[in-house]
Every structure is written in structure tokens, then in C-alpha cells.
Scaffold this motif. Sequence first.
Motif, mmCIF file in Angstrom:
data_model
loop_
_atom_site.group_PDB
_atom_site.id
_atom_site.type_symbol
_atom_site.label_atom_id
_atom_site.label_comp_id
_atom_site.label_asym_id
_atom_site.label_seq_id
_atom_site.Cartn_x
_atom_site.Cartn_y
_atom_site.Cartn_z
ATOM 1 N N MET A 1 0.830 -1.185 0.000
ATOM 2 C CA MET A 1 0.000 0.000 0.000
ATOM 3 C C MET A 1 0.869 1.241 0.000
ATOM 4 O O MET A 1 1.891 1.273 0.657
ATOM 5 N N THR A 2 0.451 2.215 -0.742
ATOM 6 C CA THR A 2 1.136 3.504 -0.697
ATOM 7 C C THR A 2 0.142 4.578 -0.287
ATOM 8 O O THR A 2 -1.061 4.429 -0.442
ATOM 9 N N LEU A 3 0.692 5.657 0.249
ATOM 10 C CA LEU A 3 -0.095 6.803 0.686
ATOM 11 C C LEU A 3 0.585 8.043 0.137
ATOM 12 O O LEU A 3 1.788 8.226 0.320
ATOM 13 N N SER A 4 -0.181 8.861 -0.563
ATOM 14 C CA SER A 4 0.393 10.086 -1.108
ATOM 15 C C SER A 4 -0.406 11.296 -0.646
ATOM 16 O O SER A 4 -1.534 11.178 -0.184
ATOM 17 N N THR A 5 0.231 12.463 -0.768
ATOM 18 C CA THR A 5 -0.428 13.717 -0.446
ATOM 19 C C THR A 5 -0.002 14.765 -1.454
ATOM 20 O O THR A 5 1.014 14.606 -2.144
ATOM 21 N N HIS A 6 -0.799 15.801 -1.543
ATOM 22 C CA HIS A 6 -0.515 16.921 -2.442
ATOM 23 C C HIS A 6 -1.059 18.156 -1.738
ATOM 24 O O HIS A 6 -2.244 18.208 -1.407
ATOM 25 N N VAL A 7 -0.205 19.152 -1.498
ATOM 26 C CA VAL A 7 -0.615 20.346 -0.780
ATOM 27 C C VAL A 7 -0.580 21.531 -1.734
ATOM 28 O O VAL A 7 0.445 21.781 -2.379
ATOM 29 N N LEU A 8 -1.710 22.217 -1.822
ATOM 30 C CA LEU A 8 -1.814 23.395 -2.682
ATOM 31 C C LEU A 8 -2.124 24.620 -1.838
ATOM 32 O O LEU A 8 -2.958 24.571 -0.936
ATOM 33 N N ASP A 9 -1.456 25.712 -2.143
ATOM 34 C CA ASP A 9 -1.670 26.987 -1.470
ATOM 35 C C ASP A 9 -2.689 27.766 -2.295
ATOM 36 O O ASP A 9 -2.382 28.254 -3.379
ATOM 37 N N ALA A 10 -3.920 27.879 -1.792
ATOM 38 C CA ALA A 10 -5.002 28.533 -2.535
ATOM 39 C C ALA A 10 -4.795 30.038 -2.656
ATOM 40 O O ALA A 10 -5.337 30.668 -3.561
ATOM 41 N N THR A 11 -4.010 30.614 -1.770
ATOM 42 C CA THR A 11 -3.763 32.062 -1.820
ATOM 43 C C THR A 11 -2.925 32.432 -3.027
ATOM 44 O O THR A 11 -3.219 33.386 -3.742
#
Length: 97
Positions: A1-11
Motif C-alpha cells: 500500500m502507498t499513501l500520497s499527499t498533495h498540498v496546494l496553497d489557494a492564496t
Amino acid sequence: MTLSTHVLDATTGTPAAGMTVVLRTDGRERDRLTTDADGRGRFTGPGPGVHTLTFATGDRSDFYPEVTVTFTVTDPGRHHHVPLLLSPFAYSTYRGS
């Protein structure tokens, strides 16, 4: 199993590069990473159970020094994606693919 994330700055409308993300299982730190230039990161093998991702958001939000997302893995054979959309006074997350 893998777990990923992606963080976006809406500002700024850009990826949140260089953000520390900590993965915990049963309250214990399992792993940590720093998001890449595209605001992404990947963990391997957290397995079934209740997990948390804690995002160190203080550089991008004066109101939220960190954001913790708690989620359950019931199918360890499936990839899990937990994105975070961050603005100075709000954030959202969802079960991605």
C-alpha cells in the motif's frame, strides 16, 4: 500500500513546496517527509488502521500553525491519496485517488 499527499496553497495558486508532513499510526510517528517542488509526497506501507497526517502549515497560515487529518485505512492493498488545499483562514481535504 502507498499513501500520497498533495498540498496546494489557494492564496498563491501554487504547490506548497518544502512543507513538512508527519505520518503517525496509533499516535506514534512512523515517517516524515518534505513536499517536493510540486507540493507532493509519498509514504509507503502504513497498513490498515487509523492514521494521521500532520502538515506544518505555519509558513503559509498565521491562523493554522498545523493541520492534522485523521483517516482510516481498511483496504491496505489500495493506494490512498490525502490532499490538502490551504488558505490563510481555511483548509479542505478529501479522499483522492
